[in-house]
Design a protein around this motif. Structure first.
Motif, PDB file in Angstrom:
ATOM      1  N   THR A  38     -10.283  -7.033  -3.893  1.00  0.00           N
ATOM      2  CA  THR A  38      -9.912  -8.625  -4.974  1.00  0.00           C
ATOM      3  C   THR A  38      -9.691  -9.867  -3.497  1.00  0.00           C
ATOM      4  O   THR A  38      -9.385  -9.264  -2.638  1.00  0.00           O
ATOM      5  CB  THR A  38      -9.170  -8.351  -5.986  1.00  0.00           C
ATOM      6  OG1 THR A  38      -7.884  -8.110  -5.541  1.00  0.00           O
ATOM      7  CG2 THR A  38      -9.620  -7.064  -7.228  1.00  0.00           C
ATOM      8  N   GLU A  39      -9.619 -10.357  -4.650  1.00  0.00           N
ATOM      9  CA  GLU A  39      -9.100 -12.281  -3.641  1.00  0.00           C
ATOM     10  C   GLU A  39      -7.237 -11.581  -3.179  1.00  0.00           C
ATOM     11  O   GLU A  39      -7.460 -12.042  -1.917  1.00  0.00           O
ATOM     12  CB  GLU A  39      -9.362 -13.240  -4.013  1.00  0.00           C
ATOM     13  CG  GLU A  39     -10.744 -13.762  -4.265  1.00  0.00           C
ATOM     14  CD  GLU A  39     -11.932 -14.368  -2.814  1.00  0.00           C
ATOM     15  OE1 GLU A  39     -10.763 -14.721  -2.465  1.00  0.00           O
ATOM     16  OE2 GLU A  39     -12.776 -13.861  -3.306  1.00  0.00           O
ATOM     17  N   ALA A  40      -6.673 -11.522  -4.281  1.00  0.00           N
ATOM     18  CA  ALA A  40      -5.726 -10.774  -3.672  1.00  0.00           C
ATOM     19  C   ALA A  40      -5.568  -9.955  -2.167  1.00  0.00           C
ATOM     20  O   ALA A  40      -4.548  -9.879  -1.293  1.00  0.00           O
ATOM     21  CB  ALA A  40      -5.097 -10.888  -4.784  1.00  0.00           C
ATOM     22  N   GLN A  41      -6.485  -8.959  -2.918  1.00  0.00           N
ATOM     23  CA  GLN A  41      -6.349  -7.901  -1.561  1.00  0.00           C
ATOM     24  C   GLN A  41      -6.430  -8.096  -0.511  1.00  0.00           C
ATOM     25  O   GLN A  41      -6.240  -7.659   0.477  1.00  0.00           O
ATOM     26  CB  GLN A  41      -6.747  -6.973  -2.285  1.00  0.00           C
ATOM     27  CG  GLN A  41      -6.065  -5.682  -3.958  1.00  0.00           C
ATOM     28  CD  GLN A  41      -6.973  -5.358  -4.377  1.00  0.00           C
ATOM     29  OE1 GLN A  41      -8.173  -4.709  -4.096  1.00  0.00           O
ATOM     30  NE2 GLN A  41      -5.956  -3.923  -4.888  1.00  0.00           N
ATOM     31  N   ALA A  42      -8.131  -8.925  -0.309  1.00  0.00           N
ATOM     32  CA  ALA A  42      -8.148  -9.770   0.757  1.00  0.00           C
ATOM     33  C   ALA A  42      -7.169 -10.503   1.454  1.00  0.00           C
ATOM     34  O   ALA A  42      -7.259  -9.969   2.816  1.00  0.00           O
ATOM     35  CB  ALA A  42      -9.547 -10.857   0.188  1.00  0.00           C
ATOM     36  N   ILE A  43      -6.437 -10.869   0.894  1.00  0.00           N
ATOM     37  CA  ILE A  43      -5.260 -11.288   2.072  1.00  0.00           C
ATOM     38  C   ILE A  43      -4.101 -10.754   2.030  1.00  0.00           C
ATOM     39  O   ILE A  43      -2.889 -11.600   2.138  1.00  0.00           O
ATOM     40  CB  ILE A  43      -5.345 -13.383   1.184  1.00  0.00           C
ATOM     41  CG1 ILE A  43      -4.556 -13.256   0.005  1.00  0.00           C
ATOM     42  CG2 ILE A  43      -6.562 -13.957   1.854  1.00  0.00           C
ATOM     43  CD1 ILE A  43      -4.638 -15.080  -0.631  1.00  0.00           C
ATOM     44  N   ALA A  44      -4.004  -9.834   1.070  1.00  0.00           N
ATOM     45  CA  ALA A  44      -2.447  -9.207   1.409  1.00  0.00           C
ATOM     46  C   ALA A  44      -1.791  -8.852   2.664  1.00  0.00           C
ATOM     47  O   ALA A  44      -2.872  -8.654   3.199  1.00  0.00           O
ATOM     48  CB  ALA A  44      -2.711  -7.903   0.472  1.00  0.00           C
ATOM     49  N   SER A  45      -1.074  -9.211   2.570  1.00  0.00           N
ATOM     50  CA  SER A  45       0.209  -8.791   3.532  1.00  0.00           C
ATOM     51  C   SER A  45       1.140  -7.984   3.832  1.00  0.00           C
ATOM     52  O   SER A  45       2.235  -7.957   2.801  1.00  0.00           O
ATOM     53  CB  SER A  45       0.993 -10.083   4.541  1.00  0.00           C
ATOM     54  OG  SER A  45       1.477  -9.795   5.779  1.00  0.00           O
ATOM     55  N   PRO A  46       1.095  -6.869   3.954  1.00  0.00           N
ATOM     56  CA  PRO A  46       0.286  -6.353   5.950  1.00  0.00           C
ATOM     57  C   PRO A  46      -0.937  -6.449   4.619  1.00  0.00           C
ATOM     58  O   PRO A  46      -1.351  -5.995   3.654  1.00  0.00           O
ATOM     59  CB  PRO A  46       0.744  -5.161   5.961  1.00  0.00           C
ATOM     60  CG  PRO A  46       1.509  -4.659   5.020  1.00  0.00           C
ATOM     61  CD  PRO A  46       2.370  -5.728   4.173  1.00  0.00           C
ATOM     62  N   PRO A  47      -1.955  -5.893   5.303  1.00  0.00           N
ATOM     63  CA  PRO A  47      -3.787  -5.562   5.110  1.00  0.00           C
ATOM     64  C   PRO A  47      -4.228  -4.525   4.752  1.00  0.00           C
ATOM     65  O   PRO A  47      -3.152  -2.969   5.139  1.00  0.00           O
ATOM     66  CB  PRO A  47      -4.210  -6.512   6.370  1.00  0.00           C
ATOM     67  CG  PRO A  47      -4.036  -6.814   7.801  1.00  0.00           C
ATOM     68  CD  PRO A  47      -2.072  -6.717   6.743  1.00  0.00           C
ATOM     69  N   VAL A  48      -4.381  -4.454   3.448  1.00  0.00           N
ATOM     70  CA  VAL A  48      -4.763  -3.051   2.870  1.00  0.00           C
ATOM     71  C   VAL A  48      -5.694  -2.673   4.030  1.00  0.00           C
ATOM     72  O   VAL A  48      -7.772  -2.941   3.064  1.00  0.00           O
ATOM     73  CB  VAL A  48      -5.012  -3.307   1.342  1.00  0.00           C
ATOM     74  CG1 VAL A  48      -5.719  -1.920   0.346  1.00  0.00           C
ATOM     75  CG2 VAL A  48      -3.886  -4.050   1.040  1.00  0.00           C
TER      76      VAL A  48
END
Length: 276
Positions: A38-48
């Protein structure tokens, strides 16, 4: 005499080769994985990396928003057409340089290769004006011609290298048997250089497929290939990493599949004549 290689040295070389290969492939792998986030997971920090909710929503949105098959078909025509036209022109040119050499052959080859060093933007304006005058702007024919001319020096260089590995005596024997110049090139030279020609075609299809500068500047809608398809997802409204990754994955998937199935032929052609 061949040098003996220890088992430890072989293992070390294998590990090093795999490490370099994975390092090169990692950006592609990350793009593919991001396309399923998802867009939220794509820009998550730290990366998933792998622990995320896999979804095909991005691909559905991309397909709904853009006509992927039209862009794909344009890329196939432009990459295939430019490569085919380049090979048709380059085979006689490489033959003449390989088997009818002159003192200027190396100078000509170096001059041809030097054209690749010219910044593309330096000739964009005149080519753009020529395309407008000839009605070739936003046309597949125009892109086929431009990309063929861009890659022609590489095609000639590669074919020249392969043709130099073929004994000239074989062609002389064909001429003594009554073969014309056309028959000599078509029925004697070309079949013997099939590995080299195949690797040249594959490499130039990849180069033409990935060409972005000219396709973005000389097309608008009708002839836009997959490079323009990807660029359309760079939105000033926001950074849509997941959708951009999905579009990128859809654009590179055909050429990745082609490279995977043709890797043996590509390696065979690139090493053609290396071992005597």
């Amino acid at each position: 005499m061949a040098r003996s290689v220890t088992t430890n040295r072989k293992h070390a070389n294998t590990v090093l080769a795999w490490g370099v290969g994975l390092l090169i492939f990692f950006p592609i792998l990350w793009t593919i994985l991001t396309s399923f986030k998802t867009e939220a997971q794509a820009i998550a920090s730290p990366p998933v990396f792998l622990n995320f909710d896999w979804t095909l929503e991005n691909y559905a949105i991309v397909q709904e928003r853009s006509d992927y098959m039209r862009f794909l078909w344009n890329s196939v025509i432009i990459a295939g057409g430019s490569t085919l036209l380049g090979v048709i022109i380059a085979v006689p040119a490489a033959w003449s340089m390989a088997f009818v050499p002159s003192k200027r052959t190396k100078d000509i080859l170096l001059w041809m290769l030097s054209t690749k060093m010219l910044p593309a933007v330096g000739v964009l304006y005149p080519i753009y004006l020529i395309f407008i005058r000839l009605g070739l702007l936003d046309s597949r024919v125009g892109l086929v011609i431009v990309i063929m001319l861009i890659n022609l020096p590489i095609i000639v260089w590669m074919l020249y290298t392969y043709f130099r590995e073929i004994p000239g005596e074989i062609l002389e024997a064909a001429r003594m048997d009554g073969a014309t110049l056309r028959e000599e090139i078509l029925y004697v030279l070309t079949p013997m250089a099939i590995p080299g020609i195949a690797s040249t075609i594959l490499l130039n299809i990849i180069l033409a497929w990935n060409e972005a500068f000219w396709t973005l500047n000389l097309t608008a809608a009708r002839a836009a290939p997959l490079t323009a398809f990807i660029a359309s997802y760079s939105s000033p409204e926001g950074l849509f990493y997941a959708k951009l990754s999905a579009a990128s994955t859809m654009a590179i998937a055909p050429i990745l599949i082609l490279g995977w199935f043709s890797q043996k032929q590509l390696v065979r052609g690139l090493t053609f004549g290396a071992v005597k």
